[in-house]
Scaffold this active site. Structure first.
Site, PDB file in Angstrom:
ATOM      1  NE  ARG A 167      34.505  37.222  33.626  1.00 15.57           N
ATOM      2  CZ  ARG A 167      34.523  38.022  34.675  1.00 15.57           C
ATOM      3  NH1 ARG A 167      34.587  39.313  34.524  1.00 15.57           N
ATOM      4  NH2 ARG A 167      34.488  37.509  35.894  1.00 15.57           N
TER       5      ARG A 167
ATOM      6  CD  GLU B 188      38.007  43.539  43.483  1.00 20.58           C
ATOM      7  OE1 GLU B 188      37.872  42.984  42.386  1.00 20.58           O
ATOM      8  OE2 GLU B 188      37.750  44.738  43.685  1.00 20.58           O
TER       9      GLU B 188
HETATM   10  P1  AMP Z   1      42.333  39.292  40.880  1.00 22.80           P
HETATM   11  O1  AMP Z   1      42.809  37.922  41.171  1.00 22.80           O
HETATM   12  O2  AMP Z   1      41.929  40.046  42.106  1.00 22.80           O
HETATM   13  O3  AMP Z   1      43.302  40.076  40.013  1.00 22.80           O
HETATM   14  O4  AMP Z   1      40.959  39.142  40.085  1.00 22.80           O
HETATM   15  C1  AMP Z   1      40.944  38.917  38.743  1.00 22.80           C
HETATM   16  C2  AMP Z   1      39.787  38.030  38.330  1.00 22.80           C
HETATM   17  O5  AMP Z   1      38.556  38.351  38.969  1.00 22.80           O
HETATM   18  C3  AMP Z   1      39.551  38.176  36.849  1.00 22.80           C
HETATM   19  O6  AMP Z   1      39.321  36.895  36.304  1.00 22.80           O
HETATM   20  C4  AMP Z   1      38.345  39.073  36.733  1.00 22.80           C
HETATM   21  O7  AMP Z   1      37.541  38.637  35.692  1.00 22.80           O
HETATM   22  C5  AMP Z   1      37.639  38.976  38.083  1.00 22.80           C
HETATM   23  N1  AMP Z   1      37.352  40.298  38.659  1.00 22.80           N
HETATM   24  C6  AMP Z   1      37.904  40.811  39.792  1.00 22.80           C
HETATM   25  N2  AMP Z   1      37.439  42.040  40.066  1.00 22.80           N
HETATM   26  C7  AMP Z   1      36.584  42.329  39.068  1.00 22.80           C
HETATM   27  C8  AMP Z   1      35.794  43.489  38.765  1.00 22.80           C
HETATM   28  N3  AMP Z   1      35.797  44.574  39.561  1.00 22.80           N
HETATM   29  N4  AMP Z   1      35.040  43.466  37.644  1.00 22.80           N
HETATM   30  C9  AMP Z   1      35.042  42.374  36.843  1.00 22.80           C
HETATM   31  N5  AMP Z   1      35.756  41.267  37.070  1.00 22.80           N
HETATM   32  C10 AMP Z   1      36.515  41.225  38.168  1.00 22.80           C
END
Ligand code: AMP
Length: 174
Positions: free
Chosen positions: A59, A96
């Site tokens: 994205r 996450e």
């Molecule tokens: P992080 O590495 O934990 O900051 O996760 C970021 C990536 O995971 C991004 O590419 C987001 O598109 C996706 N992502 C993580 N949590 C969510 C969420 N609650 N809703 C949508 N996309 C998420």
């Protein structure tokens, strides 16, 4: 006139129980939402001097490419493992939900270049930390990280305290 927030649909328990998934396809599928998202992201780069915009799969590509085009800057995709055809550097990190490895082409960033990183959303910050490390491994300098959405409750700013971060919309929780 609708606000950008009005275009984001939240899906509880996707893709796993406990995750509030913030869907940006609902922003993109509306012409006004799409323009608003790109314009607001672009405002975050007002006054920022940089050479390259790099976005994380997938994205980060959707939002990074229009910005790079508007600003007449190169766009570099940071992809999931195994997708880039030429020589790469790679980094594994925690998400996450789960773990992942991302890669960047070795010749995509030149030493000393100023790089802006972009993704649709920042949650724990793990993806961006790995992306920044890849850029730095190639000798680039991360001058800014920008996002459409920030989930402030996951405290990404703590692990990314050395970087300048800006987001269009901040949700206080997860
Ligand atoms: P992080 O590495 O934990 O900051 O996760 C970021 C990536 O995971 C991004 O590419 C987001 O598109 C996706 N992502 C993580 N949590 C969510 C969420 N609650 N809703 C949508 N996309 C998420």
């Amino acid at each position: 006139m609708k606000k950008l927030e009005d275009y984001i649909i939240t899906i509880p328990d996707f893709p796993e129980p406990g995750i509030q998934f913030r869907d940006v396809t609902s922003v993109l599928q509306n012409g006004d939402g799409l323009c608003l998202a790109i314009n607001r992201l672009q405002e975050l780069l007002d006054g920022v001097s940089f050479d390259v915009l790099a976005g994380t799969e997938s994205r980060g590509f959707l939002f990074g490419m229009p910005l790079a085009y508007n600003l007449h800057k190169p766009f570099v995709p940071i992809r999931k493992k195994g997708k880039l055809p030429r020589e790469t550097v790679a980094k594994e990190f925690s998400l996450e939900y789960g773990t992942a490895t991302i890669e960047i082409h070795k010749d995509a960033i030149l030493p000393g270049q100023k790089v802006v990183l972009i993704d649709d959303l920042i949650a724990t910050g793990g993806t961006m930390k790995a992306a920044a490390e890849l850029v730095e491994e190639l000798g680039g300098e991360v001058v800014k990280m920008i996002f459409l959405i920030e989930l402030a409750g996951l405290k990404a700013r703590e692990i990314l305290k050395d970087y300048s971060i800006a987001s269009v919309i901040t949700y206080e929780g997860k």
